[in-house]
Design a protein around this motif. Structure first.
Motif, PDB file in Angstrom:
ATOM      1  N   PRO A  34      40.801  38.615  98.964  1.00  0.00           N
ATOM      2  CA  PRO A  34      39.453  39.362  98.889  1.00  0.00           C
ATOM      3  C   PRO A  34      39.450  40.222 100.061  1.00  0.00           C
ATOM      4  O   PRO A  34      39.083  41.597 100.156  1.00  0.00           O
ATOM      5  N   SER A  37      42.264  43.057  99.706  1.00  0.00           N
ATOM      6  CA  SER A  37      41.667  43.841  98.657  1.00  0.00           C
ATOM      7  C   SER A  37      40.720  44.728  99.014  1.00  0.00           C
ATOM      8  O   SER A  37      40.640  45.885  98.460  1.00  0.00           O
ATOM      9  N   ARG A  38      39.523  44.150  99.846  1.00  0.00           N
ATOM     10  CA  ARG A  38      38.490  45.160 100.152  1.00  0.00           C
ATOM     11  C   ARG A  38      39.101  46.362 101.016  1.00  0.00           C
ATOM     12  O   ARG A  38      38.613  47.447 101.179  1.00  0.00           O
ATOM     13  N   VAL A  40      41.774  47.870 100.763  1.00  0.00           N
ATOM     14  CA  VAL A  40      42.719  48.680 100.042  1.00  0.00           C
ATOM     15  C   VAL A  40      41.660  49.459  99.097  1.00  0.00           C
ATOM     16  O   VAL A  40      41.019  48.941  98.401  1.00  0.00           O
ATOM     17  N   SER A  41      41.981  50.963  99.154  1.00  0.00           N
ATOM     18  CA  SER A  41      40.785  51.662  98.253  1.00  0.00           C
ATOM     19  C   SER A  41      41.185  51.476  96.726  1.00  0.00           C
ATOM     20  O   SER A  41      42.444  51.401  96.411  1.00  0.00           O
ATOM     21  N   GLY A  42      40.298  51.306  96.125  1.00  0.00           N
ATOM     22  CA  GLY A  42      40.501  51.217  94.571  1.00  0.00           C
ATOM     23  C   GLY A  42      40.088  52.038  93.748  1.00  0.00           C
ATOM     24  O   GLY A  42      39.735  52.046  92.437  1.00  0.00           O
ATOM     25  N   THR A  74      39.485  51.061  90.038  1.00  0.00           N
ATOM     26  CA  THR A  74      40.677  50.222  89.124  1.00  0.00           C
ATOM     27  C   THR A  74      40.600  48.664  89.489  1.00  0.00           C
ATOM     28  O   THR A  74      40.903  48.134  88.443  1.00  0.00           O
ATOM     29  N   ALA A  75      40.312  48.003  90.559  1.00  0.00           N
ATOM     30  CA  ALA A  75      39.934  46.707  90.495  1.00  0.00           C
ATOM     31  C   ALA A  75      38.965  45.945  89.574  1.00  0.00           C
ATOM     32  O   ALA A  75      39.092  44.724  89.231  1.00  0.00           O
ATOM     33  N   SER A  77      38.406  47.589  86.443  1.00  0.00           N
ATOM     34  CA  SER A  77      38.687  47.975  85.259  1.00  0.00           C
ATOM     35  C   SER A  77      40.051  47.401  84.679  1.00  0.00           C
ATOM     36  O   SER A  77      40.933  47.077  85.195  1.00  0.00           O
ATOM     37  N   ASP A  78      39.911  47.273  83.172  1.00  0.00           N
ATOM     38  CA  ASP A  78      40.905  46.798  82.502  1.00  0.00           C
ATOM     39  C   ASP A  78      40.872  47.534  81.006  1.00  0.00           C
ATOM     40  O   ASP A  78      39.924  47.511  80.385  1.00  0.00           O
ATOM     41  N   TRP A  83      36.100  49.815  81.260  1.00  0.00           N
ATOM     42  CA  TRP A  83      36.346  50.720  82.475  1.00  0.00           C
ATOM     43  C   TRP A  83      35.205  50.962  83.323  1.00  0.00           C
ATOM     44  O   TRP A  83      33.989  51.220  82.623  1.00  0.00           O
TER      45      TRP A  83
END
Lengths: 197, 348
Positions: A34, A37-38, A40-42, A74-75, A77-78, A83
């Motif tokens: 986590p 992930s935080r 890295v820009s999403g 993106t993190a 969205s699927d 979205w």
């Protein structure tokens, strides 16, 4: 005959090292991912006017287009399920929901009210009004407030009523008009390729 | 042979100072994991109280049947009820709670790095095997540390692995049922919960977490029996195999029934192979003990079977005589299990 591991002196330090290893692995996984992930820009800019697809497969999907300035988170969205989008103060989600039978389409609005309450107990969904899409589809729309943010929600069942698309758009109270406009624009662009509305 | 008087090696090991540290740490981690789950799913209980209770209730049969079955699968006699329950609790709390955090982080990274379409198809298959197999396996390691002699060899590791996986699977099924409610637009919450439970109990449960962690846990059994140096290779092999089983299970293809079948066949074949070796070694040890006069020749035929042992006990008159037969059986089994735990030990 018996292994040397059965008896002998206690091996506390070795076993405590194993314990430390287990703890280290758990912290690394549960906190490390986590944190990385935080860091890295999403946010990925969406292409204006280019259709985005949502759904499980070609027979169960919808398409919509965005105007300029939208960003895809993106993190969260699927393309199969949801979205999550952002433009300035406006946050918008476009969600695919499965319907087991056509009669459930009538429960979409109260269902959405409860889904919003899962995210925030203070969420409120206003009374629905009928909304006709440019393709002639029957949808519902109404106001929404979540955690002091306000905007618009839209629900559109697919022509076969075997799935539906739910749009929720919110912004801080002084920008709620932008959120309502965004939801309306997206709803106007919504198409169900597998069946004409 | 273990003597009746004085502390057994197992009892002595329980008093090692590190054992308390391990147990306290494990309990804390279970509480933390349970806290994460409560934090994540408390809103479901508030908004959908009935369906949330239903989601839990629908998993009870799987939990009870799995618990009974996996303990039965241990040759000779069932593992300790307390540590079996501890394995399930670990899987259902610490492992699941931490996996929730870890998976969210890693799946987010896949989406950010490789795009949402790739992540939609592959993030689960590339995240869960790494995160979940390690987190579940941590429970088997902690049981091996917290309950010395509970995990003596690969078969024990497999049984405790299966139990840990069972706990994880049950809790995951509950969370999937709750997540199904919004996926179906909350138009029929009870129906969504039931549909999810039926699919996950009736179809996927045959080759899901219990199977993967059974394979990974076997490796901890090898480590316990052979030590770090000689046990490391089979332990790593078992973990990699479990991760591969998990990856194919979460991959977009092949169809789900085939994935389930593959995992089921792998774990069943592995179990039968391990069991055959274990029982053969147990028979050999029993033969040696009979020859040495440690086990009376009259009791030997009834010692290795659960039903035969019970019959032998019931033949004895109730009271001190039956108690003595029971104690003799347990002592002999302690020795046999210790010797039969792993093939490598028999070679030493």
């Amino acid at each position: 005959m018996r292994s040397k591991h059965a008896g002998g002196k206690p091996r506390s330090s070795r076993r405590l090292r194993w314990l430390a290893t287990v703890l280290g692995v758990m912290v690394l996984l549960a906190a490390g991912w986590p944190l990385v992930s935080r860091a890295v820009s999403g946010n990925q800019p969406a292409t204006a006017g280019s259709p985005l697809t949502i759904g499980l497969n070609s027979t169960h999907e919808a398409q919509f287009t965005l105007g300029p300035g939208w960003v895809i988170r993106t993190a969260e969205s699927d393309p199969k399920q949801q979205w999550v989008l952002n433009r300035g103060p406006v946050d918008m989600s476009v969600t695919y929901v499965t319907l087991v039978n056509a009669s459930q389409a009538g429960q979409l609005w109260p269902g959405l009210r409860n889904i919003l309450r899962l995210g925030a107990s203070s969420a409120r969904l206003g009374q629905p009004a009928r909304l006709i899409s440019p393709q002639g589809g029957n949808g519902q729309t109404g106001t929404v407030t979540v955690n002091g943010r306000a905007g618009q929600a839209v629900v559109f069942p697919a022509p076969g009523a075997d799935f539906a698309i739910e749009i929720v758009s919110v912004a801080p109270a002084d920008n709620s008009a932008a959120a309502r406009t965004a939801a309306a624009q997206l709803a106007r662009s919504l198409k169900f390729p597998a069946g004409a509305l | 042979m273990t003597t009746a008087s004085g502390p057994t090696p197992a009892a002595a090991a329980q008093r090692e100072p590190y054992v308390r540290t391990v147990r306290v740490t494990a309990v804390v981690l279970c509480v933390v994991g349970a806290g994460v789950l409560v934090w994540a799913f408390y809103p479901s209980l508030i908004v959908f109280p009935g369906p949330t209770v239903l989601a839990v209730v629908l998993q009870v049969p799987l939990l009870l049947v799995g618990f009974w079955l996996f303990r039965l699968f241990r040759p000779l006699r069932a593992p300790s009820r307390t540590w079996s329950a501890a394995a399930v609790v670990w899987g259902a709390t610490a492992a699941t709670g931490c996996a929730l955090l870890a998976n969210e982080g890693l799946t987010g990274l896949w989406a950010k790095g490789a795009g949402v379409t790739f992540a939609s198809n592959w993030s689960a298959a590339l995240s869960a095997p790494l995160n979940e197999e390690l987190l579940k396996l941590a429970g088997v390691v902690l049981i091996a540390l917290a309950a010395p002699y509970a995990v003596r060899g690969p078969v024990d590791g497999m049984i405790f692995g299966a139990l840990t996986g069972l706990g994880f699977q049950v809790m995951e099924n509950i969370t999937y049922s709750l997540n199904a409610v919004p996926l179906f637009g909350a138009t029929n919450p009870a129906g969504a919960v039931t549909l999810s439970a039926v699919v996950r109990v009736g179809l996927t449960s045959w080759g899901s977490h219990w199977a993967m962690t059974a394979v990974a846990g076997t490796g901890i059994g090898y480590l316990a029996a052979r030590g770090s140096r000689r046990g490391a290779l089979p332990a790593v092999g078992c973990l990699v195999a479990a991760m591969a089983m998990h990856l194919q299970f979460d991959a977009p293809q092949p169809p789900i029934f085939l994935k389930v079948l593959i995992n089921f066949v792998v774990v069943l074949g592995f179990y039968l192979w391990l069991r055959r070796g274990y029982v053969a070694r147990a028979r050999a040890v029993l033969g040696e003990q009979v020859s040495a006069g440690v086990v009376p020749r009259t009791e030997a035929p009834s010692l290795l079977g659960r039903r035969q042992r019970r019959r032998r006990r019931l033949q004895a008159p109730p009271g001190p005589v039956r108690d003595e037969v029971t104690a003799r059986q347990q002592t002999a089994l302690d020795d046999i299990e210790r010797e039969a735990a792993d093939a490598a030990d028999r070679e030493n």
